[in-house]
Design a protein around this motif. Structure first.
Motif, PDB file in Angstrom:
ATOM      1  N   UNK A  76       5.006  13.781   6.554  1.00  0.00           N
ATOM      2  CA  UNK A  76       4.767  15.185   6.905  1.00  0.00           C
ATOM      3  C   UNK A  76       3.446  15.363   7.634  1.00  0.00           C
ATOM      4  N   UNK A  77       3.485  16.153   8.711  1.00  0.00           N
ATOM      5  CA  UNK A  77       2.299  16.580   9.444  1.00  0.00           C
ATOM      6  C   UNK A  77       2.494  18.043   9.842  1.00  0.00           C
ATOM      7  N   UNK A  78       1.417  18.816   9.814  1.00  0.00           N
ATOM      8  CA  UNK A  78       1.528  20.196  10.275  1.00  0.00           C
ATOM      9  C   UNK A  78       1.888  20.233  11.756  1.00  0.00           C
ATOM     10  N   UNK A  79       1.219  19.394  12.544  1.00  0.00           N
ATOM     11  CA  UNK A  79       1.499  19.295  13.977  1.00  0.00           C
ATOM     12  C   UNK A  79       1.953  17.881  14.303  1.00  0.00           C
ATOM     13  N   UNK A  80       3.146  17.752  14.876  1.00  0.00           N
ATOM     14  CA  UNK A  80       3.675  16.441  15.250  1.00  0.00           C
ATOM     15  C   UNK A  80       3.376  16.201  16.717  1.00  0.00           C
ATOM     16  N   UNK A  81       2.462  15.261  16.976  1.00  0.00           N
ATOM     17  CA  UNK A  81       2.072  14.928  18.344  1.00  0.00           C
ATOM     18  C   UNK A  81       2.644  13.592  18.790  1.00  0.00           C
ATOM     19  N   UNK A  82       2.686  12.640  17.866  1.00  0.00           N
ATOM     20  CA  UNK A  82       3.163  11.295  18.182  1.00  0.00           C
ATOM     21  C   UNK A  82       4.484  11.025  17.481  1.00  0.00           C
ATOM     22  N   UNK A  83       5.476  10.598  18.253  1.00  0.00           N
ATOM     23  CA  UNK A  83       6.805  10.302  17.712  1.00  0.00           C
ATOM     24  C   UNK A  83       7.126   8.837  18.014  1.00  0.00           C
TER      25      UNK A  83
END
Length: 222
Positions: A76-83
């Motif tokens: 879990x991350x509030x903001x997903x930047x890297x996938x």
């Protein structure tokens, strides 16, 4: 004064200016700011859709980046930047434009399902079993994700979640969530603060023995 502000909110900014220039205690000023936060149902200020298709069996070492709903539980991350998960693109896939807020549509418990993340970048496939929210100009996506994942809004969604062995949360549930929010620039300041905190926590987890000279955003990591 508080009753007046609630009844005539359009005069709020002028009253706040007067308070700021007067000798009123700053604590009362902060209380006035809170009173002036706007209250709306999420369904009035956002549009909703669903992710589509894909499962873990579709993942490969290359292809198009994808977010599966399980990531919101395992990483879990509030903001997903890297996938770092990839699939071969299928027809009718849902592709991010950047700034979507995603919420799991199913989970094991009502508490776990009430979480949200922002898909920061465009061009990311949004997999099935994810509710997708696109906020309008009144809301900062990161602030919205933080709001859904914490406090009264999380409790409200937990109550709306349905099911026993598997719990479900629908877009119709999200539309009824009551939001309280400040002006957009203030939302962004709050979002930036929490993103910095997330970055610091991540750095501590990755490098638990950083020397005292290491610095991130002006905060020493040691």
């Amino acid at each position: 004064m508080f009753d007046y502000l609630i009844k005539y909110p359009k005069y709020g900014p002028y009253i706040v200016k007067i308070v700021w220039k007067s000798s009123i205690n700053p604590i009362w000023y902060l209380i006035l700011l809170f009173v002036l936060w706007e209250q709306r149902k999420l369904g009035d200020i956002a549009t909703f859709s669903k992710g589509n298709g894909y499962s873990k069996s579709d993942l490969g070492s290359s292809g198009d980046p994808i977010i599966l709903y399980g990531r919101l539980y395992t990483n879990y991350e509030t903001t997903i930047s890297n996938v770092d998960t990839f699939v071969e693109l299928k027809d009718k896939s849902i592709i991010s434009q950047g700034g979507e807020v995603i919420v799991p549509a199913s989970g094991e418990t009502a508490e776990d399902i009430s979480r949200a993340s922002v898909v920061k970048n465009q061009g990311i496939i949004i997999g099935g079993d994810l509710n997708v929210i696109k906020a309008n100009y009144l809301l900062d996506p990161t602030f919205l994700a933080l709001t859904i994942s914490n406090g009264e809004q999380q409790k409200e969604l937990s109550k709306r979640a349905q099911g026993k062995s598997v719990v479900h949360l629908h877009n119709s549930d999200l539309q009824e969530v009551n939001l309280t929010f400040p002006l957009l620039n203030e939302q962004k300041e709050i979002s930036t603060l929490f993103e910095k905190m997330d970055n610091i926590i991540t750095l501590h987890q990755q490098e638990p023995f950083l020397c005292e000279n290491s610095v991130n955003d002006g905060v020493e990591l040691c």
